[in-house]
Structure formats: C-alpha cells, structure tokens
Design a protein around this motif. Structure first.
Motif, mmCIF file in Angstrom:
data_model
loop_
_atom_site.group_PDB
_atom_site.id
_atom_site.type_symbol
_atom_site.label_atom_id
_atom_site.label_comp_id
_atom_site.label_asym_id
_atom_site.label_seq_id
_atom_site.Cartn_x
_atom_site.Cartn_y
_atom_site.Cartn_z
ATOM 1 N N GLY A 95 0.793 -1.221 0.000
ATOM 2 C CA GLY A 95 0.000 0.000 0.000
ATOM 3 C C GLY A 95 0.827 1.274 0.000
ATOM 4 O O GLY A 95 0.595 2.167 -0.837
ATOM 5 N N PRO A 96 1.805 1.417 0.909
ATOM 6 C CA PRO A 96 2.574 2.672 0.954
ATOM 7 C C PRO A 96 3.297 3.010 -0.353
ATOM 8 O O PRO A 96 3.138 4.132 -0.857
ATOM 9 N N PRO A 97 4.093 2.086 -0.933
ATOM 10 C CA PRO A 97 4.790 2.488 -2.158
ATOM 11 C C PRO A 97 3.846 2.730 -3.338
ATOM 12 O O PRO A 97 4.070 3.647 -4.139
ATOM 13 N N VAL A 98 2.772 1.935 -3.450
ATOM 14 C CA VAL A 98 1.837 2.114 -4.559
ATOM 15 C C VAL A 98 1.136 3.470 -4.448
ATOM 16 O O VAL A 98 1.059 4.234 -5.426
ATOM 17 N N CYS A 99 0.627 3.803 -3.261
ATOM 18 C CA CYS A 99 -0.070 5.083 -3.076
ATOM 19 C C CYS A 99 0.879 6.260 -3.261
ATOM 20 O O CYS A 99 0.505 7.286 -3.861
ATOM 21 N N ALA A 100 2.102 6.118 -2.761
ATOM 22 C CA ALA A 100 3.071 7.200 -2.907
ATOM 23 C C ALA A 100 3.429 7.419 -4.374
ATOM 24 O O ALA A 100 3.531 8.565 -4.835
ATOM 25 N N LEU A 101 3.629 6.340 -5.115
ATOM 26 C CA LEU A 101 3.980 6.461 -6.536
ATOM 27 C C LEU A 101 2.825 7.053 -7.344
ATOM 28 O O LEU A 101 3.039 7.885 -8.228
ATOM 29 N N ILE A 102 1.599 6.620 -7.037
ATOM 30 C CA ILE A 102 0.436 7.188 -7.725
ATOM 31 C C ILE A 102 0.333 8.685 -7.444
ATOM 32 O O ILE A 102 0.102 9.495 -8.345
ATOM 33 N N GLY A 103 0.498 9.056 -6.176
ATOM 34 C CA GLY A 103 0.425 10.470 -5.811
ATOM 35 C C GLY A 103 1.521 11.279 -6.480
ATOM 36 O O GLY A 103 1.270 12.376 -7.007
ATOM 37 N N LEU A 104 2.743 10.750 -6.483
ATOM 38 C CA LEU A 104 3.863 11.477 -7.077
ATOM 39 C C LEU A 104 3.681 11.616 -8.588
ATOM 40 O O LEU A 104 3.933 12.697 -9.157
ATOM 41 N N CYS A 105 3.230 10.551 -9.240
ATOM 42 C CA CYS A 105 2.975 10.619 -10.690
ATOM 43 C C CYS A 105 1.838 11.603 -10.991
ATOM 44 O O CYS A 105 1.906 12.371 -11.959
ATOM 45 N N GLY A 106 0.788 11.567 -10.168
ATOM 46 C CA GLY A 106 -0.315 12.510 -10.352
ATOM 47 C C GLY A 106 0.149 13.941 -10.224
ATOM 48 O O GLY A 106 -0.273 14.828 -10.988
ATOM 49 N N TYR A 107 1.021 14.175 -9.264
ATOM 50 C CA TYR A 107 1.548 15.530 -9.079
ATOM 51 C C TYR A 107 2.374 15.961 -10.291
ATOM 52 O O TYR A 107 2.197 17.066 -10.816
ATOM 53 N N LEU A 108 3.290 15.094 -10.727
ATOM 54 C CA LEU A 108 4.178 15.457 -11.832
ATOM 55 C C LEU A 108 3.423 15.633 -13.143
ATOM 56 O O LEU A 108 3.755 16.496 -13.963
ATOM 57 N N LEU A 109 2.376 14.848 -13.352
ATOM 58 C CA LEU A 109 1.634 14.901 -14.618
ATOM 59 C C LEU A 109 0.616 16.035 -14.675
ATOM 60 O O LEU A 109 0.432 16.669 -15.718
ATOM 61 N N PHE A 110 -0.050 16.283 -13.539
ATOM 62 C CA PHE A 110 -1.199 17.191 -13.578
ATOM 63 C C PHE A 110 -1.056 18.449 -12.723
ATOM 64 O O PHE A 110 -1.859 19.359 -12.839
ATOM 65 N N ARG A 111 -0.023 18.474 -11.848
ATOM 66 C CA ARG A 111 0.085 19.623 -10.963
ATOM 67 C C ARG A 111 1.391 20.384 -11.120
ATOM 68 O O ARG A 111 1.454 21.583 -10.878
ATOM 69 N N SER A 137 4.137 -2.414 12.095
ATOM 70 C CA SER A 137 4.367 -1.188 12.876
ATOM 71 C C SER A 137 5.195 -0.179 12.095
ATOM 72 O O SER A 137 4.933 1.033 12.129
ATOM 73 N N MET A 138 6.209 -0.666 11.354
ATOM 74 C CA MET A 138 7.022 0.234 10.537
ATOM 75 C C MET A 138 6.213 0.822 9.390
ATOM 76 O O MET A 138 6.468 1.949 8.948
ATOM 77 N N SER A 139 5.245 0.072 8.895
ATOM 78 C CA SER A 139 4.436 0.544 7.779
ATOM 79 C C SER A 139 3.512 1.680 8.173
ATOM 80 O O SER A 139 3.009 2.393 7.294
ATOM 81 N N VAL A 140 3.281 1.875 9.468
ATOM 82 C CA VAL A 140 2.379 2.938 9.921
ATOM 83 C C VAL A 140 2.848 4.299 9.419
ATOM 84 O O VAL A 140 2.054 5.097 8.907
ATOM 85 N N ALA A 141 4.145 4.566 9.543
ATOM 86 C CA ALA A 141 4.666 5.871 9.130
ATOM 87 C C ALA A 141 4.575 6.053 7.624
ATOM 88 O O ALA A 141 4.069 7.075 7.136
ATOM 89 N N SER A 142 5.070 5.079 6.859
ATOM 90 C CA SER A 142 5.069 5.232 5.405
ATOM 91 C C SER A 142 3.652 5.257 4.853
ATOM 92 O O SER A 142 3.348 6.012 3.917
ATOM 93 N N GLN A 143 2.741 4.463 5.433
ATOM 94 C CA GLN A 143 1.363 4.456 4.958
ATOM 95 C C GLN A 143 0.650 5.769 5.283
ATOM 96 O O GLN A 143 -0.105 6.297 4.463
ATOM 97 N N THR A 144 0.890 6.296 6.467
ATOM 98 C CA THR A 144 0.281 7.581 6.846
ATOM 99 C C THR A 144 0.702 8.694 5.895
ATOM 100 O O THR A 144 -0.128 9.442 5.367
ATOM 101 N N LEU A 145 2.008 8.811 5.654
ATOM 102 C CA LEU A 145 2.519 9.869 4.778
ATOM 103 C C LEU A 145 2.032 9.688 3.343
ATOM 104 O O LEU A 145 1.671 10.662 2.667
ATOM 105 N N ALA A 146 2.008 8.431 2.880
ATOM 106 C CA ALA A 146 1.579 8.168 1.504
ATOM 107 C C ALA A 146 0.104 8.509 1.307
ATOM 108 O O ALA A 146 -0.275 9.145 0.311
ATOM 109 N N LEU A 147 -0.746 8.092 2.251
ATOM 110 C CA LEU A 147 -2.183 8.330 2.106
ATOM 111 C C LEU A 147 -2.521 9.812 2.213
ATOM 112 O O LEU A 147 -3.344 10.329 1.443
#
Length: 422
Positions: free
Chosen positions: A274-290, A324-334
């Motif tokens: 979840g964290p890397p997929v959401c982060a990559l989607i968000g980053l690609c969305g930003y670079l393409l449309f924002r 437990s480690m995924s909590v931080a990366s998932q929070t920031l990504a979402l």
C-alpha cells in the motif's frame, strides 16, 4: 443652523455605533467559530481513536508487554536511555515512567489511555500543520482522520505504548515538509525533532528534504533550520552508536520476511504494498497534472509522498514486511495522495475529477474496512484479570516463577515481584 448640525451629528453617531457593535460581534463570532472547529476536531479524533482501542484497552500488548515498565522500576531514570532494544526509544519508556505509581494490575489501562492521549495530540498537530499549509481546515481535518485511522496501525500499533515511535515519525515528516510550520515555530520544531530522533532510529529520513538541493527542498532561510539538521544528525549518530554497543547484529529488528507467505491476507498486502503504490500514484499525479502550475506551497503533498517512499525502502530493507514500521510510510503516503487528488479534482476536466473522487473514496474505504484492532496481537485476557489470578497463586504459597499467558506471548514474573510492585 447649529441645532440642525447637532441633529445631523447625533444621527451620524447613532448610525456608526450599531455598525461598530455589529462588527465587533461578527469578529467575536468568527473567533468562536474558529475555536469551535478546533475543539470539534480534537473531540472527533479522540472518539475515533477510542473507537479503535475500546475493545483492547485492558489488554497489555504482547510487545513490549511489561518489560519497559519493569525496566523503569528496577533501573530508574537511566532506563529511559536503555539500549535493550538495540536503539534508543525514550517515547515508550517515558510512557512507562508515567505509570510507576500505579498498581501492577492497572498498567495496561493506564498505558492505553496515555497512548490515546499522545496520538490525539499528534493528530491535532497534523490537523494544524496541514490546515496552515493548504489554507483549508477541511483538508487538515480529513488528513488528521487518516493519521488516527491509518489501516496499518490496526495490527499491533493501536493503543501500544511501545509503538509510539512510528506515529511520532509520521508527524515529524509532516511538520518538516511544511515551510510555514518550520518558519513560525522553529524552536518547537527543533525540540520535537530531537525528541523523535531519540525515539526512532530512522528519524533523519523525516527531515531528509532539509538537506537536499532539489526543487522538493523546504526553502526556509532561517538559522534554526541548521539546528534542526544538527538535531537530526546528532540523534541519528546516537542511535548508531547505541546499535553498535548493543551488538544487535545486522538488523535492529532481527531477520525479516521479504515476500508474501501462504494465506497472507489482504490487510498484510495493504501493509506491504500500500505505501509504495499510493506514494507512486500520488507522485505521478503531481508530476503529470500539478507540477506545471504548482506553487511552492503545492510541493507539500509531493514531499510527503517522497518521504514515504524513502522510509518504506529503508524500513523494508531493515526488517521486511512489518506492520508497525508501515504505519509511518502508509500515513505519509495516504495523506500526500489525498491532498494531491484533492488538488487535481479542482481542475475542469470531468474525467480527472471523477478519478480523483474515486481515489479519495478508496482511501477512506480502506480506513473503514480496517478501523478496529485486527489480528491476534490483542487476543489475551485483561491484564488486571491475569494479575489477580497470579496474586491468588502467590497467596496459596506458590514460590515458583509465574508464567502469565499474555495473548501471543508469555510474561515471566515472580511472586516477590508482584508483592513488591504493589
């Protein structure tokens, strides 16, 4: 003519006075409304977190269990900087120190309520920072809800005083990605960065963009930024020295699992991918449309997704798939993804707007799906019940060490220790 002038003057004053009074009332109402929104946010975050922990607050988490409370009791204040875990974690030990005056049977409830309180405070910080950075209290509110209800926390982090280092890391990542927060409250940010650095060995990653020269860097020209960098470097150095001295081996958290296992389940896949997929989607969305029309402020969510990717990579290499480690990366990504999708939704393109709305709905659907505590981490009986039973065994003359079955782990405790504690 004098009388006519007086009448006109009195009439003018009469018209002006109600205007000033109305203006004052309106200003007061606005301030009250603003404060009310903050109060409502705090109460909502408290209720949401309590809803997650209400069925397990009487159960002492299997990890760290009673170990840190016992460590503080036997070693005193020096245990706050203990190297027992292979790294420094003063956040969890400070929590344990706060419950020293309570009976042994009340430790689980006290630690759970302290954990709720700290997480609500952190959630409010997220609300405040996002609101200031995006100029939208609605965005701040929903991002704080994501922080409180992040799915990865459902497995072993909810109500667990030993896992506070990851909500702390996520909060620090959000704060250090926001120029307005660093610029307005440099001393507070400095203290917070030092505290998180002494609680989490990966804290340097949260402020990594303070060191980079690229466009994602936070451009705050203040001497205090140098001190924040110094705090992150110094605490990371202290964590490294602690790791070397503790002889924890190559991995602080031991050997990890790096691939899917049979019957892994959707939640664990969401924790892992979840964290890397959401982060990559968000980053690609930003670079393409924002990116083409983004201002310096619009970099805020992009920074969050970038930090999420970095911390995911670092923690995955360190320990593999770990909730437990995924909590931080998932929070920031979402949070980063939702903010980027919200900005894309403001465009006039109907298809982009529809995709953004669906994306945000899926994020909150995952939150609803995995809202309460999951898994077997909290399947033990109430800690007070277990201690009461142990006291009965001690009262009938048992002199052996007692083994208390605390869900998926066992707690070794002696009768003498139980008597001395209370």
């Amino acid at each position: 003519s004098f009388g006519a002038a007086t009448c006109r003057s009195n009439s003018a004053r009469q018209r002006a006075t109600p205007h000033r009074f109305t203006k004052g009332v309106t200003s007061g109402q606005m301030k009250f409304t603003k404060r009310s929104f903050h109060y409502i946010t705090v109460c909502t975050l408290g209720l949401l977190y309590w809803g997650r922990v209400k069925n397990v607050y009487e159960i002492l988490p299997a990890d760290p269990g009673i170990d840190r409370v016992r460590e503080i009791k036997t070693s005193g204040l020096t245990a706050i900087v203990s190297e027992a875990n292979g790294f420094l974690d003063i956040s969890g030990r400070l929590m344990a120190m706060c419950t020293q005056l309570l009976e042994l049977r009340n430790q689980a409830i006290a630690l759970s309520f302290l954990t709720v309180f700290v997480n609500v405070v952190l959630g409010y910080i997220v609300f405040f920072v996002v609101s200031e950075e995006t100029s939208s209290k609605v965005s701040g509110f929903f991002c704080s809800v994501i922080f409180i209800c992040v799915p990865a926390a459902a497995l072993s982090t909810i109500g667990n005083h030993g896992s506070l280092k990851w909500p702390l890391f996520a909060t620090l990542g959000i704060v250090l990605s926001a120029p307005s927060s660093v610029g307005r409250f440099p001393r507070t940010v400095l203290v917070f960065a030092f505290f998180v650095g002494m609680s989490n060995p990966f804290a340097l990653i949260a402020g990594l963009l303070l060191f980079t020269p690229n466009q994602f860097r936070i451009s705050v020209s203040m001497p205090f930024v140098k001190w924040i960098r110094f705090a992150l470097i110094a605490t990371t150095t202290a964590q490294f020295i602690t790791w070397k001295v503790s002889h924890s081996g190559l991995h602080v958290y031991g050997a990890g699992v790096y691939r899917a296992w049979p019957g892994m389940g959707v939640l664990w896949y969401w924790v892992w991918l979840g964290p890397p997929v959401c982060a990559l989607i968000g980053l690609c969305g930003y670079l393409l449309f924002r990116a083409s029309r983004a201002t310096s402020r619009d970099l805020f969510p992009a920074r969050l997704t970038l930090i999420s990717l970095i911390v995911f990579t670092a923690t995955y290499l360190e320990s593999g798939i770990k909730d437990s480690m995924s909590v931080a990366s998932q929070t920031l990504a979402l949070i980063g993804l939702v903010l980027i999708l919200s900005e894309i939704a403001k465009s006039g393109n109907f298809l982009l707007r529809a995709i953004s709305v669906v994306g945000v709905m899926l994020v909150f659907a995952s939150i609803i799906r995995w809202y309460p505590a999951q898994g077997n981490f909290y399947q033990g009986q109430p800690w007070a019940t277990l201690i009461d039973r142990a006291k009965v065994e001690c009262d009938i003359g048992s002199s052996r060490d007692l083994i208390i079955n605390n869900g998926i782990s066992n707690v070794d405790i002696t009768c003498q220790e139980i008597r001395e504690w209370d």
